[in-house]
Design a protein around this motif. Structure first.
Motif, short mmCIF file in Angstrom:
data_model
loop_
_atom_site.label_atom_id
_atom_site.label_comp_id
_atom_site.label_asym_id
_atom_site.label_seq_id
_atom_site.Cartn_x
_atom_site.Cartn_y
_atom_site.Cartn_z
N UNK A 176 39.10 19.96 39.49
CA UNK A 176 39.27 18.83 38.57
C UNK A 176 39.70 17.58 39.32
N UNK A 223 40.35 12.00 40.28
CA UNK A 223 40.37 12.74 39.01
C UNK A 223 39.59 12.06 37.89
N UNK A 224 39.95 10.82 37.59
CA UNK A 224 39.36 10.16 36.41
C UNK A 224 37.85 10.05 36.56
N UNK A 243 36.21 13.30 35.80
CA UNK A 243 36.15 13.50 34.35
C UNK A 243 34.99 12.70 33.77
N UNK A 292 35.58 15.73 24.05
CA UNK A 292 35.27 15.12 25.36
C UNK A 292 33.86 15.49 25.82
N UNK A 313 48.06 12.05 34.51
CA UNK A 313 46.90 12.82 34.97
C UNK A 313 46.30 13.68 33.86
N UNK A 364 45.98 12.68 30.81
CA UNK A 364 45.06 11.78 30.12
C UNK A 364 43.85 11.44 30.99
N UNK A 365 44.09 11.30 32.31
CA UNK A 365 42.98 10.97 33.21
C UNK A 365 41.97 12.11 33.27
N UNK A 366 42.46 13.34 33.15
CA UNK A 366 41.54 14.48 33.18
C UNK A 366 40.63 14.49 31.95
N UNK A 367 41.03 13.71 30.94
CA UNK A 367 40.17 13.60 29.75
C UNK A 367 39.17 12.45 29.89
N UNK A 368 39.26 11.74 31.03
CA UNK A 368 38.26 10.69 31.26
C UNK A 368 38.79 9.29 31.12
N UNK A 369 40.10 9.13 30.88
CA UNK A 369 40.67 7.79 30.83
C UNK A 369 40.97 7.33 32.25
N UNK A 370 40.86 6.02 32.48
CA UNK A 370 41.23 5.51 33.80
C UNK A 370 42.75 5.50 33.92
N UNK A 371 43.25 5.25 35.13
CA UNK A 371 44.70 5.18 35.32
C UNK A 371 45.30 4.08 34.45
N UNK A 396 44.07 2.74 31.69
CA UNK A 396 44.02 3.10 30.27
C UNK A 396 45.10 4.11 29.92
#
Ligand SMILES: Nc1ncnc2c1ncn2[C@@H]1O[C@H](COP(=O)(O)OP(=O)(O)OP(=O)(O)O)[C@@H](O)[C@H]1O
Ligand SMILES: [Mg+2]
Lengths: 265, 371
Positions: free
Chosen positions: A52, A76-77, A80, A150, B323, B325-332, B334
């Motif tokens: 991840x 990471x981001x 995702x 997601x 992290x 939230x970032x793992x869900x696709x948000x930027x740092x 955001x």
């Protein structure tokens, strides 16, 4: 040749000053679901969390490819955003952020949040802070709900069913199937190919009663020691424990072991 | 020495602290520029607004409300206002919310400084009569070119019986401004007082410790403050409540963010009567490697039958949560913004829409400023 969703090549990972993953390689084709077995502390979560891209996990050697792109150095981001998603073994409470607030941002596949929350019996949690005061089972359902909204292509599930009662495992299983597009017939000839792949950590294998999987690995002390058919490997572990796998790995082959011993080096 | 009139710039600064220039959605308006009353107007019969000097001439009894809740000799700042009043008479508002009257539209006041290096000394008397329910929004600001100066505001607020007042104060000072409000509140039986304080701009030092005395059975007070301390600014803020009658309760909630400045968050609840409850809560967030946050909660129980508690948490945004939230696709960014929003998202209850709007607007500014 089927397309590869995830390829891990001779991966070595350090976390907290300790080398936890010691040279792991495997591939997951598009549309396939693989299972990770292994004793506590063997490095399963570390492997998932490294894929991840969490910052605590330092890749000291090896590469990770996602759909043939080298993502070893990708943050990471961005992973995702590319379509990798994870459910946490221990999800932290995100105080101040409502579950619904996050879901509204994640929504990228037109899924109906209310409806999906209701399906997962989480409709009364939408206005609560994420995971704050959620019970063990509620956290697991919250994780799957977030992933469904997601909608990633590579789904990493870290013990999605641990601590969950039988009835709720069935419910979770149903929606993990949905997450992995198990309803889409996977037939390369007919071209009717599902686009999702999964990597699931489980101790009990209960989830396998609801989620069909294609292959499994046993990880011991940071190394893959065995691969094989998920139900056969699980049966071996249940009957003989992990010691047997380790033995197999050490001696390169054990006659009655149904899994295939991993290449030893 | 009437100052030149308000220009467009000034009006914009006043709007930022909640002043509706056309009195729209407001029960009335009172504004002071430097040391002169600029506007004093009531839009409803439930509200009487007078300049304080004028009120002291009009009503003999008005003097009974002077310097009752703030001791003129408390410190050099109160002393300064007191001396000023001996010579010039008080400058400030006398605001009376009449018995049984209710308004959802807030009364607005604004204390504005147009002269650089000016020392503004104001004195306000606010009386909420039996069963009246009102809201006040008070904005304090300086003209955009003002860099230094001082504001000392004496405010004495009296809630009679079964009355409700929400008092929202928004500050927007300047890097060298010294700000010393001195506020006392007396809350009689069955009355409720809600204080909301927001400040997110520079100040040299803003120091205050409003004190509520809950003297009647069932009285309630809630202080909420939201502070963002920019570099070189010092905020030293506390709230105090004396639970002096049975069944009274106090809640003191603060959220402070430092971007390099110093924020001291004090709180003091003193239980002097049985069946009382008090809770203090301070959360502090670092958005910079510099800066200081001090949480100084004090609880004093003089009776056994009371329930006092406090909690405080100081730190930076947890990397683990970011992290997540970032793992869900948000930027740092955001994710950080979401966490800051969450940090500041506290229930400010019972505000009418016009005030909700002002607070929401300022919270958004604060989130932007924080990033
Ligand atoms: N952040 C960290 N700091 C220090 N050590 C860590 C950290 N994360 C993992 N480890 C260590 O790495 C090893 C592997 O941990 P990991 O969580 O990957 O195990 P696991 O196989 O998922 O175990 P379980 O079945 O108990 O979940 C453990 O010894 C663990 O203590
Ligand atoms: Mg684990």
């Amino acid at each position: 040749m089927s397309e590869i969703m995830l390829a891990v090549d001779d991966l070595w990972v350090e976390v907290g000053g300790k080398i936890v993953i010691k040279g792991i390689s495997f591939e997951i084709p598009v549309g396939k679901t693989h299972i990770l077995f292994g004793p506590n502390g063997s490095g399963k979560s570390t492997l998932l969390r490294t894929i991840m891209g969490f910052s605590a996990y330092k890749i000291i050697k090896g590469k990770i490819f996602f759909r043939e792109n080298d993502i070893t150095k990708l943050p990471l981001a961005e992973r995702a955003k590319l379509g990798i998603g994870i459910s946490f073994q221990e999800a932290p409470a995100i105080t101040g952020v409502k579950l619904n607030q996050l879901l509204q941002i994640l929504k990228n596949n037109g899924a109906d949040i209310e409806e999906m929350a209701t399906n997962l019996k989480m409709e009364n949690h939408l206005m609560r802070d994420i995971n704050a005061g959620f019970s063990g089972g509620e956290k697991k359902r919250s994780e799957i709900l977030q992933l469904i909204i997601q909608n990633p292509n590579l789904v990493l599930l870290d013990e999605p069913e641990s601590g969950v009662d039988i009835g709720n495992i069935e419910l979770l299983g149903k929606y993990i199937d949905k997450l992995l597009q198990k309803e889409v017939h996977h037939n390369e000839m007919l071209g009717n190919i599902r686009s999702k792949s999964g990597l699931i950590i489980t101790h009990t294998g209960h989830i396998l009663n609801y989620v069909p999987a294609d292959k499994s690995y046993v990880i011991i002390n940071g190394k893959l020691v065995c691969k094989g058919n998920p139900s056969e490997v699980l049966e071996q572990i249940s009957n003989n424990g992990f010691g047997h796998c380790e033995e197999c790995f050490r001696r390169e082959v054990i006659k009655d072991f149904k899994g295939i011993c991993y290449e030893t080096k | 020495m009437k100052q030149n009139k308000l220009n467009k710039d000034d009006i914009e600064k006043m709007e930022l602290v909640g002043l509706a220039p056309d009195d729209k959605d407001r029960a009335g308006t009172f504004t002071v520029i430097d040391d002169e009353i600029d506007k004093s107007k009531s839009k409803t019969e439930g509200v009487e607004i007078l300049g304080l000097s004028q009120a002291l001439k009009k009503y003999d009894w008005a003097n009974d409300y002077m310097w009752q809740l703030v001791d003129p000799h408390k410190d050099e700042f109160t002393e300064r206002v007191w001396k000023y009043e001996q010579e010039h008479g008080p400058v400030g508002q006398f605001l009376r919310f009449k018995k049984g009257m209710i308004s959802k539209e807030p009364f607005q006041s604004c204390f504005f400084i147009k002269l650089d290096r000016f020392v503004q000394t104001v004195h306000n008397i606010i009386i909420v009569e039996d069963e009246a329910e009102f809201h006040i929004i008070t904005g304090c600001a300086v003209a955009s070119y003002v860099n230094s100066g001082m504001h000392i505001g004496i405010t004495e607020i009296y809630l009679e019986k079964n009355a409700t007042l929400s008092y929202t104060m928004i500050h927007d000072w300047a890097p060298e401004m010294i700000v010393r409000p001195r506020t006392g509140i007396r809350i009689d039986s069955g009355s409720k007082f809600f204080s909301n304080y927001i400040s997110l701009r520079e100040t040299k030092i803003t120091q205050m410790y409003p004190t509520a005395r809950l003297v009647g059975e069932g009285a309630l007070v809630k202080f909420t403050s939201l502070i963002l301390a920019p570099p070189n600014s010092i905020y030293d803020l506390g709230s105090r409540a004396y639970l002096s009658a049975p069944n009274t309760s106090a809640e003191i909630i603060s959220r402070v963010i430092t971007k390099g400045g110093t924020a001291i968050s004090r709180g003091n609840i003193i239980a002097e009567a049985p069946h009382t409850r008090g809770h203090l809560e301070c959360n502090g967030l670092f958005l910079s490697d510099d800066g200081n946050i001090d949480a100084v909660p004090e609880l004093t129980a003089k009776v056994r039958d009371t329930d006092l508690s406090h909690e405080a948490a100081l730190g930076k945004i947890s990397e683990e949560k970011l992290e997540y939230l970032m793992a869900r696709g948000l930027t740092r960014d955001e994710s950080t913004q979401m966490m800051i929003k969450g940090f500041l998202d506290i229930d400010i209850l019972g505000l009418p829409p016009a005030l909700e709007k002002e607070i929401r607007y300022n919270l958004n500014l604060m989130e932007d400023e924080a990033l």
